[in-house]
Motif scaffolding. Sequence first.
Motif, PDB file in Angstrom:
ATOM      1  N   UNK A   1      26.909  47.718  22.634  1.00  0.00           N
ATOM      2  CA  UNK A   1      26.114  47.270  21.497  1.00  0.00           C
ATOM      3  C   UNK A   1      25.377  48.405  20.812  1.00  0.00           C
ATOM      4  N   UNK A   2      24.994  48.146  19.578  1.00  0.00           N
ATOM      5  CA  UNK A   2      24.138  49.078  18.859  1.00  0.00           C
ATOM      6  C   UNK A   2      22.844  49.236  19.650  1.00  0.00           C
ATOM      7  N   UNK A   3      22.391  50.472  19.783  1.00  0.00           N
ATOM      8  CA  UNK A   3      21.169  50.708  20.546  1.00  0.00           C
ATOM      9  C   UNK A   3      21.419  50.935  22.019  1.00  0.00           C
TER      10      UNK A   3
ATOM     11  N   UNK B   1      29.599  50.329  19.414  1.00  0.00           N
ATOM     12  CA  UNK B   1      28.602  50.310  18.348  1.00  0.00           C
ATOM     13  C   UNK B   1      27.391  51.171  18.677  1.00  0.00           C
TER      14      UNK B   1
ATOM     15  N   UNK C   1      27.059  54.590  16.605  1.00  0.00           N
ATOM     16  CA  UNK C   1      25.900  55.185  15.927  1.00  0.00           C
ATOM     17  C   UNK C   1      25.971  56.693  16.037  1.00  0.00           C
TER      18      UNK C   1
ATOM     19  N   UNK D   1      21.988  46.497  23.904  1.00  0.00           N
ATOM     20  CA  UNK D   1      21.018  47.356  23.247  1.00  0.00           C
ATOM     21  C   UNK D   1      19.922  47.741  24.238  1.00  0.00           C
TER      22      UNK D   1
END
Lengths: 270, 265
Positions: B187-189, B205, B228, B170
């Motif tokens: 990762x998310x972010x 993600x 996302x 992130x």
Amino acid sequence: MARIIVVTSGKGGVGKTTSSAAISMGLALRGHKTVVIDFDVGLRNLDLIMGCERRVVYDLVNVINGEATLNQALIKDKRCSELFILPASQTRDKDALSIEGVGKILEDLAKDFEYIVCDSPAGIERGATMAMYFADDAIVVTNPEVSSVRDSDRMLGILASKSRRAETAEEPIREYLLLTRYNPERVEQGEMLSVEDVQEILSLQLLGVVPESKAILNASNSGTPVILDTDSDAGQAYSDIVARYLGEDKPQRFIVKEKQGLFKKLFGGK
Amino acid sequence: MPDASSPKTQIESPKTQLESPRTHLESPKAPLEFKSASLTIPALRFFSNDLAVIEATLRGKIAQATEFFRDSPVMMDLQLLNEQHQSVDVEALVGLLRALGMVPVGLRGGSDAQNRAALTLGIFRHSAPSGAPSEIKIPGAEPSPELLDKSALAAEKSQENRVVTQPVRSGQRVYASGDLTVTATVSAGAEIMAEGNIHVYGSLRGRALAGVQGDINSRIFCMDLQAELISIAGIYKLRDDIPGDVQHKPAHISLDNELIIIRGL
């Protein structure tokens, strides 16, 4: 050669200081000469958790500024002779920390100690980056909930890009996941992320799981690292964690709900 | 004198289109950056070196569409004239075009002397020789000079493929000037960007942006689609717009007619 361990998380209130205190005490109890440093300049807490708040004379910033020597600032733990505490300054802010100053202190400490545990403040700003910059190992403390997991992920990114080891392209920092405030019952009810969920998101080696426990609050209030409370679940969890960090093979505990046995029902348990 | 019925000048592809990348992704620190942009401008091909005839013909054209030609940038194409050994005074030609309200910006197919003359007037020499008129497109034919030009430009930029084996966390950004391959989780972010294709052999993600310089043929491949945001050449889809039946599965994402297409792998 001393090993520098940073205990970090990004998010606040997840148990960094509790873990720093317990792990450093655990290492010292096993005979390793250990120092734990509070990097939370301005919001000093470690001295309270370690129960040495009345013995603080000089602090980290004094040493950086040359106003005191390391030996004057280090506080020797009364319970374990192998453990020393270097408190943070409460009257200054994080700008007082400099890469050179921190580097010099760690270099000096490395001559005398086997393990240097750096208790990182929350956030990803100066205090936190100073605490992790020189690290060899990182213990990332995470609670089983989404915002803590994301903040840990962010911190892992910073460890991988802005640390000394990253900048000098040395072998990267060894990263471990420490899951705290874990409640298997709530995981079962779907109210909390499970160990597997967190591990999947962070793809990190699990050092251990510390259950949500009354023993933690009691330990903090009394200024005794919880690892000394050997009867408590949290204390045992931290003992396991220290053993695993040192390379021992200990099976994971406290991940699944304990079945209430007849014996426990009769005698109440802990 | 050429046949009076044949046009003295021919204007190709009279559209001015600026192909700018749709998403603006600033580099983290630099105050500026170079980006390749391609611009379609009309090329004026001359079949006669008689300035009076050229002027008369152009005036006639301009009279038909005054607004269109006002301040219109043009590329002067002298190849045919030079092939027929008809020399033309570049300075006078530029003066004429400017007097008519056009903005000559380039010269192609000119002789060395003409190129030098153009340069002193602040007009650049287009390196490629002028080929067949671009409106005639024969499948399988030689690539058009514009295309060759573009690929030459791309080669100059030294496209670099990147392979990332560590998780992209992130807050991290990864950029590849060619293709980007990640063998771990994004990762998310996190944000991964490539001028070419993106491959993720882990969970995706975060955000994945392929073809960030406008390559509509770039694609995204991933083993577990939880992104996302996905974007190809600036056209994007947010998590909420990604159908549930393709999420959490291996996916192949491409662009078809300005639409993001997501297929299973």
